[in-house]
Design a protein around this motif. Structure first.
Motif, PDB file in Angstrom:
ATOM      1  N   HIS A  76       0.969  -1.248   0.023  1.00 41.40           N
ATOM      2  CA  HIS A  76      -0.033   0.074   0.021  1.00 41.40           C
ATOM      3  C   HIS A  76       0.823   1.349  -0.072  1.00 41.40           C
ATOM      4  O   HIS A  76       1.947   1.271   0.512  1.00 41.40           O
ATOM      5  CB  HIS A  76      -0.730  -0.016   1.330  1.00 41.40           C
ATOM      6  N   TRP A 113      -7.024  -1.479   3.594  1.00 43.05           N
ATOM      7  CA  TRP A 113      -5.500  -1.511   2.758  1.00 43.05           C
ATOM      8  C   TRP A 113      -5.397  -2.636   1.752  1.00 43.05           C
ATOM      9  O   TRP A 113      -4.970  -2.546   0.652  1.00 43.05           O
ATOM     10  CB  TRP A 113      -4.462  -1.326   3.652  1.00 43.05           C
ATOM     11  N   HIS A 151      -0.589   1.885  -6.107  1.00 40.60           N
ATOM     12  CA  HIS A 151       0.131   1.341  -5.064  1.00 40.60           C
ATOM     13  C   HIS A 151       1.356   0.671  -5.522  1.00 40.60           C
ATOM     14  O   HIS A 151       1.566   0.527  -6.587  1.00 40.60           O
ATOM     15  CB  HIS A 151      -0.654   0.377  -3.969  1.00 40.60           C
TER      16      HIS A 151
END
Length: 491
Positions: A76, A113, A151
């Motif tokens: 992340h 996440w 990400h």
């Protein structure tokens, strides 16, 4: 505060080793800072080594669900990800049920996440487009793709492309890191700017034509399509320039489909079939020794009445291709167009197959194509309806097994080195057993046969691609078919 330095923004192994050392030293979450090398450790960072292990601290343990969650969370882009993971890890030493407590703030955040990273990985698999950029001195083609992930998913997601494009030399360039595959080794390098992105190549014209051809206006759901294919990815997709025009014309094309007449055989054709019956009506299978050539097989197949499927069909559809083709493709059964014309793979699925073979540099006319079942099994359109094709109906296991006499004789006559099973019905016909495509893909399966030993490669039927309404998922499936056919041809 002690700083643990990581080699990269997605350095899971470094985080894991550092977190374990910090736990053994008895450090609380507020005493540890994780920093990526070259990005600084913060105002209060201490670069001194971690304290030695505390003898009173037990070796840390975690629930089995923690590791996969942590691997995703490290990818992340939130700068607090390492601190959150260590805090949750530290808390798990006193309460191993934390991951089941979805109302807990840390547990909730790590799951959110992880979900966001999974979605980013999904987008990567769907929207990476390789473009040919040149060749190595030995003639190996090189491909490059530009992608903009949200990400740090390049390292985690590159294994998918190694499996899918194992025979290619490729690079995936992103502003969050790059991956490179040379056919043997996967390596990673620093991020690059958009200026490094490859220019368009000649394959894009082909892909645009294919995309426009498979676009189904009746399945258009604009809001869902934009949700699955956000506009941030459009400028990297060659088909994106076609989407506004295809959406604009969707209603017009859908109306044309509705107004089209049904595709039932013409009455004259049906009367001809009733009057001009074959010389030999086969209510049982013929003696195999009387079928010495493919022409013998085609002539005998016309009179096959060994199962009830012959009666509603227009005609039996034999295989087609070179008499001794080294590779044979086996589908499920003839479709609407094949039933009317008497030839296999001339409908939409056949067009996909021919297009894919042409794209990977293999002449479609140099393969032998046939089906597990030789008559079209369908649901007729309602009486008086318009715009309704006869709808394909899956053959039963009994029908597949009953009809494999013809397929076995085709294999004996053609003697291919490789047989490609397109779908589950073909697998059943070739092996006598049912199996999932997912479990059987990715390798060569030995197939004992009276025609000699041969290899079977399993993949999805091309019609599977045509049934997928989302363009990016259809492209994923098409790339999977390309990879499987490249492998089959390499055998």
């Amino acid at each position: 505060m002690h700083t643990i330095t990581l080699n990269a923004p997605d350095d899971f192994d470094g985080w894991r080793a550092g977190a374990k050392a910090a736990l053994l030293a008895g450090l609380a979450p507020e005493d540890v800072l994780f920093a990526v090398e070259g990005q600084g450790g913060g105002l209060f960072a201490d670069t001194s080594p971690l304290p030695p292990p505390n003898p009173s601290v037990k070796p840390p343990t975690v629930p089995k669900d923690f590791i996969p969650l942590a691997q995703l969370t490290v990818c992340h882009s939130d700068p607090e990800r390492f601190a959150l993971l260590y805090r949750l890890l530290h808390r798990l030493q006193g309460d191993r049920t934390l991951l089941k407590q979805r109302a807990d703030a840390d547990t909730h955040r790590i799951n959110v996440w992880a979900k966001e990273v999974r979605r980013d990985l999904h987008k990567m698999k769907a929207f990476v487009r390789f473009r040919k950029t040149g060749e190595t001195p030995d003639g190996t083609e090189q491909f490059v793709s530009w992608f903009e992930p949200t990400h740090y998913t390049v390292r985690y997601g590159s294994g998918f492309f190694v499996r899918r494009f194992a025979s290619m030399h490729w690079s995936i360039l992103t502003p969050k890191g790059c991956s490179h595959w040379d056919g043997e080794n996967l390596t990673f390098s620093d991020p690059v700017p958009k200026s490094e992105a490859p220019a368009d190549d000649a394959l894009e014209d082909y892909w645009k034509s294919y995309y426009a051809a498979i676009f189904n206006p009746a399945r258009l759901k604009t809001q869902a399509m934009q949700s699955e294919m956000p506009k941030k990815y459009w400028h990297n997709l060659p088909e994106a320039s076609l989407i506004p025009g295809l959406i604009e014309k969707a209603r017009e094309r859908e109306s044309a489909m509705i107004e089209a007449p049904p595709t039932m055989p013409l009455e004259g054709m049906m009367r001809h079939r009733e009057v001009a019956q074959p010389d030999r009506v086969q209510e049982t299978f013929p003696d195999r020794d009387t079928i010495k050539t493919l022409d013998d097989l085609r002539a005998s197949l016309k009179g096959c009445r060994a199962c009830p499927l012959w009666e509603p069909a227009t005609q039996a559809v034999p295989g087609k291709g070179p008499a001794h083709a080294p590779i044979m493709f086996v589908g499920e059964q003839p479709g609407d167009k094949e039933d009317l014309a008497g030839e296999p793979f001339i409908g939409p699925a056949g067009q996909v197959l021919r297009g894919v073979l042409s794209e990977i540099g293999h002449d479609p006319d140099n393969i032998y194509v046939t089906n597990a079942v030789k008559h079209f099994k369908f649901e007729p359109p309602p009486v008086g309806s318009r715009g309704k094709r006869r709808l394909h109906k899956n053959p039963t296991v009994k029908e597949i097994d009953h009809c494999k006499w013809w397929l076995n004789r085709e294999i004996e006559l053609v003697q291919p080195r490789v047989v490609v099973a397109l779908g589950g019905s073909a697998v059943r016909a070739l092996t006598g057993k049912s199996g999932t495509i997912k479990a059987l893909r990715g390798g060569a399966h030995p197939l004992a046969h009276r025609g000699g030993a041969l290899s079977m490669v399993v993949t999805n039927h091309p019609s599977y691609i045509l049934r997928i309404p989302e363009p990016h998922r259809a492209e994923q499936a098409r790339q999977g078919l390309i990879d499987d056919l490249r492998f089959a041809l390499s055998l």
